[in-house]
Design an enzyme around this catalytic site. Structure first.
Site, PDB file in Angstrom:
ATOM      1  N   SER A 175       0.826  -1.201   0.000  1.00  0.00           N
ATOM      2  CA  SER A 175       0.000   0.000   0.000  1.00  0.00           C
ATOM      3  C   SER A 175       0.864   1.256   0.000  1.00  0.00           C
ATOM      4  CB  SER A 175      -0.945  -0.054   1.212  1.00  0.00           C
ATOM      5  OG  SER A 175      -1.899   0.947   1.179  1.00  0.00           O
ATOM      6  N   HIS A 211      -2.638  -1.420  -4.403  1.00  0.00           N
ATOM      7  CA  HIS A 211      -4.091  -1.414  -4.518  1.00  0.00           C
ATOM      8  C   HIS A 211      -4.578   0.026  -4.579  1.00  0.00           C
ATOM      9  CE1 HIS A 211      -5.076  -0.931   0.076  1.00  0.00           C
ATOM     10  NE2 HIS A 211      -3.957  -0.322  -0.258  1.00  0.00           N
TER      11      HIS A 211
END
Length: 248
Positions: free
Chosen positions: A87, A110
């Site tokens: 992330s 993501h």
């Protein structure tokens, strides 16, 4: 041993360790904030900065701020993925001029996510805001990767884990750090047994065997143990053995 978070400098080289969450509210010893780290990065007087990362990520805004602080520094920046760079931590990883994956490490990328409450208009706005935030983070990847936008967008939407060789192939990383097995002796029973199992058998060469001497010794032993004048199985064997010896 690396601390959860640390910045150390020696000569013209500096080392930054990020082994925890990236958050604007650092509570734990392992937490790091952009406010704390960016100020320290700006104050580094070095030609080389190595950043070691093992983090599940955190707030996008914090990751972007650390990314930009590293990018604008005059030093050559090398980022190292020691475990996970997930992330927001994967955004920080992308700040390296060189980006090195450990041979047992993973990236995870993501789209941004969040929670929202309110009426329909507010929820629609929250969704639009998330799209904008995700696009900003994606720019950090696009600046380096060699895949097209459609492929990157798909990977972000699917929350993709990226292995070291794949990271290099797609441009997320520039290299893989592999570690040699130590050659020093190890007190390991498993290693010793395995070595014995894998060892080639030792074949003796030029060994002369006196078969007559062996037969004589066997015959003498059996004779001593046999009972006289009884046609036992042992005596039968002895007679056969003698006949064979005389035939020679």
């Amino acid at each position: 041993m690396k601390k959860y978070y640390a910045l150390e400098q020696e000569g013209n080289s500096a080392c930054v360790t990020v082994y925890g969450d990236i958050t604007s509210w650092p509570w734990m010893e392992s937490d790091v904030s952009a406010y704390m780290l960016s100020k320290q990065i700006d104050g580094i007087e070095a030609d080389q900065i190595d950043v070691y990362i093992n983090s599940y990520g955190g707030e996008v805004s914090e990751g972007l701020a650390i990314y930009n602080a590293l990018k604008r520094h005059k030093a050559k920046v090398t980022t190292h993925c020691d475990g996970f760079a997930c992330s927001a931590a994967s955004v920080v990883f992308m700040a390296g001029d060189e980006r090195i994956m450990g041979d047992a490490s993973l990236l995870m990328i993501h789209n941004a996510w969040s929670g929202a409450t309110g009426n329909a208009a507010e929820l629609r706005k929250a969704a639009d805001d998330l799209d904008t935030i995700s696009a900003a983070a994606a720019n950090a990847y696009r600046a380096a990767v060699n895949i097209d936008d459609a492929k990157l967008d798909q990977m972000l939407a699917e929350e993709t884990w990226i292995a070291p060789q794949d990271a290099v192939d797609m441009g997320f990383a520039t290299g893989i750090e592999k570690y040699e097995q130590p050659s020093v002796p190890a007190a390991s029973a498993r290693t010793a047994v395995l070595a014995k199992m894998q060892a080639k058998p030792i074949i003796a060469a030029n060994v002369n065997v006196d078969t007559d001497a062996i037969v004589e010794k066997v015959f003498a032993k059996l004779t001593r143990e046999a009972e006289p004048k009884q046609e036992t199985k042992s005596n039968t064997f002895l007679n056969a053995l003698m006949r064979g010896k005389e035939a020679k």
